[in-house]
Design a protein around this motif. Structure first.
Motif, PDB file in Angstrom:
ATOM      1  N   ILE A  77     -17.170 -10.019   4.645  1.00  0.00           N
ATOM      2  CA  ILE A  77     -15.710  -9.884   4.583  1.00  0.00           C
ATOM      3  C   ILE A  77     -15.288  -9.900   3.113  1.00  0.00           C
ATOM      4  O   ILE A  77     -15.764 -10.714   2.331  1.00  0.00           O
ATOM      5  N   GLN A  78     -14.401  -8.985   2.753  1.00  0.00           N
ATOM      6  CA  GLN A  78     -13.863  -8.929   1.397  1.00  0.00           C
ATOM      7  C   GLN A  78     -12.439  -9.473   1.382  1.00  0.00           C
ATOM      8  O   GLN A  78     -11.708  -9.379   2.379  1.00  0.00           O
ATOM      9  N   CYS A  79     -12.047 -10.036   0.245  1.00  0.00           N
ATOM     10  CA  CYS A  79     -10.717 -10.630   0.107  1.00  0.00           C
ATOM     11  C   CYS A  79      -9.976 -10.019  -1.074  1.00  0.00           C
ATOM     12  O   CYS A  79     -10.585  -9.491  -2.008  1.00  0.00           O
ATOM     13  N   GLY A  80      -8.655 -10.093  -1.028  1.00  0.00           N
ATOM     14  CA  GLY A  80      -7.823  -9.592  -2.115  1.00  0.00           C
ATOM     15  C   GLY A  80      -6.419 -10.147  -2.018  1.00  0.00           C
ATOM     16  O   GLY A  80      -6.139 -11.051  -1.214  1.00  0.00           O
ATOM     17  N   TRP A  81      -5.539  -9.594  -2.833  1.00  0.00           N
ATOM     18  CA  TRP A  81      -4.172 -10.114  -2.917  1.00  0.00           C
ATOM     19  C   TRP A  81      -3.176  -8.967  -2.930  1.00  0.00           C
ATOM     20  O   TRP A  81      -3.446  -7.897  -3.478  1.00  0.00           O
ATOM     21  N   VAL A  82      -2.019  -9.216  -2.340  1.00  0.00           N
ATOM     22  CA  VAL A  82      -0.885  -8.297  -2.413  1.00  0.00           C
ATOM     23  C   VAL A  82       0.308  -9.094  -2.919  1.00  0.00           C
ATOM     24  O   VAL A  82       0.601 -10.180  -2.401  1.00  0.00           O
ATOM     25  N   THR A  83       0.991  -8.547  -3.939  1.00  0.00           N
ATOM     26  CA  THR A  83       2.130  -9.238  -4.543  1.00  0.00           C
ATOM     27  C   THR A  83       3.430  -8.752  -3.906  1.00  0.00           C
ATOM     28  O   THR A  83       3.644  -7.546  -3.750  1.00  0.00           O
ATOM     29  N   VAL A  84       4.280  -9.712  -3.527  1.00  0.00           N
ATOM     30  CA  VAL A  84       5.572  -9.394  -2.900  1.00  0.00           C
ATOM     31  C   VAL A  84       6.670 -10.232  -3.551  1.00  0.00           C
ATOM     32  O   VAL A  84       6.399 -11.300  -4.109  1.00  0.00           O
ATOM     33  N   PRO A  85       7.921  -9.783  -3.471  1.00  0.00           N
ATOM     34  CA  PRO A  85       9.019 -10.617  -3.976  1.00  0.00           C
ATOM     35  C   PRO A  85       9.265 -11.805  -3.056  1.00  0.00           C
ATOM     36  O   PRO A  85       9.168 -11.679  -1.831  1.00  0.00           O
ATOM     37  N   LEU A  86       9.586 -12.930  -3.642  1.00  0.00           N
ATOM     38  CA  LEU A  86      10.028 -14.051  -2.819  1.00  0.00           C
ATOM     39  C   LEU A  86      11.296 -13.668  -2.073  1.00  0.00           C
ATOM     40  O   LEU A  86      11.435 -13.940  -0.878  1.00  0.00           O
ATOM     41  N   ASP A  87      12.215 -12.998  -2.765  1.00  0.00           N
ATOM     42  CA  ASP A  87      13.501 -12.578  -2.213  1.00  0.00           C
ATOM     43  C   ASP A  87      13.589 -11.056  -2.345  1.00  0.00           C
ATOM     44  O   ASP A  87      13.636 -10.526  -3.462  1.00  0.00           O
ATOM     45  N   TYR A  88      13.598 -10.347  -1.235  1.00  0.00           N
ATOM     46  CA  TYR A  88      13.610  -8.886  -1.292  1.00  0.00           C
ATOM     47  C   TYR A  88      14.924  -8.326  -1.823  1.00  0.00           C
ATOM     48  O   TYR A  88      14.985  -7.162  -2.228  1.00  0.00           O
ATOM     49  N   ALA A  89      15.976  -9.123  -1.830  1.00  0.00           N
ATOM     50  CA  ALA A  89      17.219  -8.692  -2.461  1.00  0.00           C
ATOM     51  C   ALA A  89      17.107  -8.718  -3.981  1.00  0.00           C
ATOM     52  O   ALA A  89      17.947  -8.154  -4.682  1.00  0.00           O
ATOM     53  N   LYS A  90      16.060  -9.363  -4.481  1.00  0.00           N
ATOM     54  CA  LYS A  90      15.802  -9.447  -5.931  1.00  0.00           C
ATOM     55  C   LYS A  90      14.347  -9.029  -6.186  1.00  0.00           C
ATOM     56  O   LYS A  90      13.493  -9.871  -6.506  1.00  0.00           O
ATOM     57  N   PRO A  91      14.032  -7.744  -6.027  1.00  0.00           N
ATOM     58  CA  PRO A  91      12.633  -7.305  -6.079  1.00  0.00           C
ATOM     59  C   PRO A  91      11.960  -7.493  -7.426  1.00  0.00           C
ATOM     60  O   PRO A  91      10.724  -7.468  -7.509  1.00  0.00           O
ATOM     61  N   TYR A  92      12.752  -7.671  -8.478  1.00  0.00           N
ATOM     62  CA  TYR A  92      12.165  -7.898  -9.805  1.00  0.00           C
ATOM     63  C   TYR A  92      12.191  -9.376 -10.188  1.00  0.00           C
ATOM     64  O   TYR A  92      11.852  -9.739 -11.308  1.00  0.00           O
ATOM     65  N   GLY A  93      12.595 -10.214  -9.234  1.00  0.00           N
ATOM     66  CA  GLY A  93      12.613 -11.654  -9.473  1.00  0.00           C
ATOM     67  C   GLY A  93      11.265 -12.285  -9.203  1.00  0.00           C
ATOM     68  O   GLY A  93      10.210 -11.649  -9.351  1.00  0.00           O
ATOM     69  N   LYS A  94      11.279 -13.549  -8.796  1.00  0.00           N
ATOM     70  CA  LYS A  94      10.037 -14.286  -8.578  1.00  0.00           C
ATOM     71  C   LYS A  94       9.146 -13.576  -7.560  1.00  0.00           C
ATOM     72  O   LYS A  94       9.616 -13.114  -6.520  1.00  0.00           O
ATOM     73  N   GLN A  95       7.844 -13.514  -7.858  1.00  0.00           N
ATOM     74  CA  GLN A  95       6.853 -12.885  -6.985  1.00  0.00           C
ATOM     75  C   GLN A  95       5.903 -13.942  -6.429  1.00  0.00           C
ATOM     76  O   GLN A  95       5.654 -14.967  -7.073  1.00  0.00           O
ATOM     77  N   ILE A  96       5.388 -13.695  -5.229  1.00  0.00           N
ATOM     78  CA  ILE A  96       4.340 -14.540  -4.661  1.00  0.00           C
ATOM     79  C   ILE A  96       3.177 -13.640  -4.245  1.00  0.00           C
ATOM     80  O   ILE A  96       3.348 -12.440  -4.037  1.00  0.00           O
ATOM     81  N   LYS A  97       1.992 -14.220  -4.148  1.00  0.00           N
ATOM     82  CA  LYS A  97       0.806 -13.464  -3.771  1.00  0.00           C
ATOM     83  C   LYS A  97       0.386 -13.801  -2.346  1.00  0.00           C
ATOM     84  O   LYS A  97       0.329 -14.982  -1.973  1.00  0.00           O
ATOM     85  N   LEU A  98       0.089 -12.771  -1.576  1.00  0.00           N
ATOM     86  CA  LEU A  98      -0.367 -12.936  -0.202  1.00  0.00           C
ATOM     87  C   LEU A  98      -1.858 -12.645  -0.127  1.00  0.00           C
ATOM     88  O   LEU A  98      -2.333 -11.613  -0.631  1.00  0.00           O
ATOM     89  N   ALA A  99      -2.599 -13.542   0.525  1.00  0.00           N
ATOM     90  CA  ALA A  99      -4.038 -13.358   0.703  1.00  0.00           C
ATOM     91  C   ALA A  99      -4.293 -12.398   1.855  1.00  0.00           C
ATOM     92  O   ALA A  99      -3.721 -12.535   2.939  1.00  0.00           O
ATOM     93  N   VAL A 100      -5.159 -11.412   1.607  1.00  0.00           N
ATOM     94  CA  VAL A 100      -5.558 -10.451   2.639  1.00  0.00           C
ATOM     95  C   VAL A 100      -7.079 -10.359   2.656  1.00  0.00           C
ATOM     96  O   VAL A 100      -7.745 -10.679   1.665  1.00  0.00           O
ATOM     97  N   ASP A 101      -7.646  -9.963   3.779  1.00  0.00           N
ATOM     98  CA  ASP A 101      -9.088  -9.735   3.836  1.00  0.00           C
ATOM     99  C   ASP A 101      -9.382  -8.574   4.769  1.00  0.00           C
ATOM    100  O   ASP A 101      -8.505  -8.116   5.517  1.00  0.00           O
ATOM    101  N   ARG A 102     -10.619  -8.084   4.703  1.00  0.00           N
ATOM    102  CA  ARG A 102     -10.955  -6.915   5.509  1.00  0.00           C
ATOM    103  C   ARG A 102     -12.455  -6.810   5.723  1.00  0.00           C
ATOM    104  O   ARG A 102     -13.261  -7.347   4.961  1.00  0.00           O
ATOM    105  N   VAL A 103     -12.802  -6.073   6.770  1.00  0.00           N
ATOM    106  CA  VAL A 103     -14.135  -5.518   6.970  1.00  0.00           C
ATOM    107  C   VAL A 103     -13.935  -4.023   7.179  1.00  0.00           C
ATOM    108  O   VAL A 103     -13.092  -3.607   7.975  1.00  0.00           O
ATOM    109  N   ALA A 104     -14.705  -3.232   6.454  1.00  0.00           N
ATOM    110  CA  ALA A 104     -14.555  -1.781   6.549  1.00  0.00           C
ATOM    111  C   ALA A 104     -14.994  -1.287   7.920  1.00  0.00           C
ATOM    112  O   ALA A 104     -15.843  -1.895   8.591  1.00  0.00           O
ATOM    113  N   SER A 105     -14.427  -0.174   8.350  1.00  0.00           N
ATOM    114  CA  SER A 105     -14.787   0.411   9.630  1.00  0.00           C
ATOM    115  C   SER A 105     -16.280   0.723   9.663  1.00  0.00           C
ATOM    116  O   SER A 105     -16.888   1.063   8.649  1.00  0.00           O
ATOM    117  N   THR A 106     -16.864   0.580  10.839  1.00  0.00           N
ATOM    118  CA  THR A 106     -18.317   0.712  10.975  1.00  0.00           C
ATOM    119  C   THR A 106     -18.748   2.129  11.343  1.00  0.00           C
ATOM    120  O   THR A 106     -19.943   2.419  11.371  1.00  0.00           O
TER     121      THR A 106
END
Length: 532
Positions: A77-106
């Motif tokens: 399993i591989q892991c990575g990050w996606v960055t999103v705004p804390l507040d979507y009304a302020k997309p250039y404001g504070k950001q947080i990182k979301l953990a994601v993971d995957r297994v490629a299709s077989t």
């Protein structure tokens, strides 16, 4: 409404505490989401903010690497990050990182259809173990895994994704707790005090995150993850609360959906989110508890707990009274017993092991039940995870919708329900009572409905589900035009798509692999009843 995939879920508030009741989840974007937001300038700003964040994520992609060893995920399993705004009304404001993971299709390059993103429910559940269905070669998912990368994520506030907290984790799991069923007005006052303190603790420990811990924001996060994966449209599998996340996503981003399977459905009606939905749970849990105790009685030759449902119920009341008088092993009181036994109405897979453990106790081997129902105070990481899951559950449900602030209403409704549905009612009430004094603004739920471009959604539901009662699936089916409902009749396990029932499994495969659905809704027989 909480569904985390654990066999048992015990959550407490402070030293007297209570428990979880079950529950209760691309190319550059123009702003098609804005057309789905029909109400208000604030939502328009959030739609634009989502498009901006998704565009950034699409350009950045995800830097996939081997997962950290302490994440406890299988090899491959591989892991990575996606960055999103804390507040979507302020997309250039504070950001947080979301953990994601995957297994490629077989499968082959020609077989691949993109990514299948999963949410297991909660709110507060982590989806990071979803790719393990591929690495473990789970038979039900072999065909689907040839076509899709299996992708999991920690929603905002969960696990590795800017986790929130409301109380010290060791205090959170400390046992024994007070009996959830109150004997007096003093008992109720004590629980009300704990609930208010818990709400205050959420603000003190997680105040910056709290106003943004909503299902619509998690749906926006899901769209940014879609973009980060390089997917034009989303393929999604949601279970329990994950069905509500899917319903909100499908409403906000209808043209971004490719395939969507929702399994064990939260009633998406604004009138049900979330206070009424939890009252409905109390009724359904009692129904499924009665199903299980009747099954135990039917198998009295194995378990020796009573030859009739009434006799088994009497054994339960006897056990509960004994634990209230003197906690078993000094740590297992009525609250801990409910935390352990509630897995039986949740999942058929727990029918045999819970009955066996109970049977041993009645026969004189008490340690197995004490070990199973009591918290492990040495499990620091596990306790922190449990506390985090409970914090997210509370934050999302309390912030998503307006809750009654009148204690008289809570008291009247739960006193009335407890008379006929005693198994979970008061435990569920205390679990949710922090919402009555919630310290941040409570939102108006999304009006779930069909939008332009929404494809056929596949809905799967058992008729006797305790955590998400059957009418919720019917409600979503009516709201999502063109959807198909697969009903598993006379069954009640929570989470149907991961159980062996060819009538369901083959249709889920057909939908995910080729987009085909039956010409009309389908009723399937139940999966196999557990055998001792």
């Amino acid at each position: 409404m909480r569904r985390t995939g654990r066999a048992r879920r015990v959550a407490v508030l402070g030293s007297a505490g209570t428990l979880i009741a079950g529950t209760l989840i691309a190319g550059a974007l123009s702003a098609p989401a804005a057309s789905a937001h029909s109400a208000g300038q604030g939502q328009d700003r959030e739609a634009r903010g989502t498009a901006i964040a998704a565009d950034r994520a699409e350009k950045a992609g995800i830097d996939w690497k081997n997962c950290d060893a302490d994440w406890g995920l299988p090899q491959g399993i591989q892991c990575g990050w996606v960055t999103v705004p804390l507040d979507y009304a302020k997309p250039y404001g504070k950001q947080i990182k979301l953990a994601v993971d995957r297994v490629a299709s077989t499968g082959t390059k020609e077989e691949r259809q993109g990514a299948l993103v999963y949410n297991p429910g909660g709110p507060g559940g982590s989806g990071l173990r979803f790719p393990a269905r591929v690495t473990n070669k789970a038979p039900l998912w072999v065909k689907t895994s040839k076509a899709y990368d299996f992708v999991g994520f920690d929603p905002r506030g969960v696990g590795h994704s800017a986790p929130i907290s409301c109380i010290d984790p060791q205090e959170f799991v400390k046992a024994p707790k007070a009996d959830p069923v109150p004997d007096s007005e003093a008992d109720k006052r004590a629980q009300r005090k704990l609930a208010a303190e818990y709400a205050d603790g959420c603000a003190e420990r997680s105040g910056e995150m709290l106003p943004h811990m909503t299902t619509p924001n998690t749906a926006r996060d899901l769209d940014v993850i879609r973009a980060g994966l390089g997917e034009k449209k989303l393929n999604f599998l949601g279970v329990s609360y994950g069905t509500y996340l899917g319903a909100v996503y499908g409403t906000l981003f209808p043209s971004h959906v490719r395939r969507m399977v929702v399994d064990s459905v939260v009633n998406p009606s604004r009138e049900k989110i979330w206070y009424e939905a939890n009252l409905d749970q109390d009724v359904a849990f009692q129904m499924r508890w009665d199903d299980w105790t009747a099954w135990v009685a039917k198998n009295d030759a194995t378990f020796h707990l009573g030859a009739t449902q009434a006799q088994v119920q009497q054994q339960w009341l006897k056990l509960r009274a004994a634990a209230k008088k003197s906690p078993l092993g000094g740590v297992v009181g009525p609250a801990e017993l409910i935390g352990f036994f509630q897995s039986a109405p949740y999942y058929d897979s727990q029918w045999v092991p819970i009955a066996q453990t109970w049977s041993k106790y009645v026969a004189g081997d008490t340690q197995a039940l004490i070990d199973a129902a009591s918290p492990d105070m040495s499990d620091i990481a596990g306790n922190a995870s449990s506390e985090n899951g409970n914090a997210v559950y509370t934050a999302v449900e309390c912030t998503d919708a307006k809750w009654p602030s009148s204690w008289q209403k809570w008291d009247r409704d739960n006193t009335r329900l407890h008379k006929d549905y005693p198994f979970m009612t008061w435990a569920n009430a205390w679990m949710n009572l922090p919402c009555a004094t919630w310290p941040v603004k409570q939102q108006t739920p999304v009006n779930v409905k069909t939008g332009k471009g929404l494809p056929a959604v596949l809905i799967v539901q058992a008729t006797r589900d305790a955590a998400t009662p059957y009418p919720g699936a019917v409600e979503l089916h009516q709201r999502f035009k063109g959807s198909r409902l697969i009903t598993e009749k006379d069954a009640g396990s929570h989470g149907v798509t991961n159980l062996v029932n060819p009538c369901i499994n083959e249709r889920v495969d057909a939908y995910l692999l080729s987009g085909t659905v039956d010409s009309s809704d389908v009723t399937c027989g139940p999966h196999a009843t557990p055998k001792p």
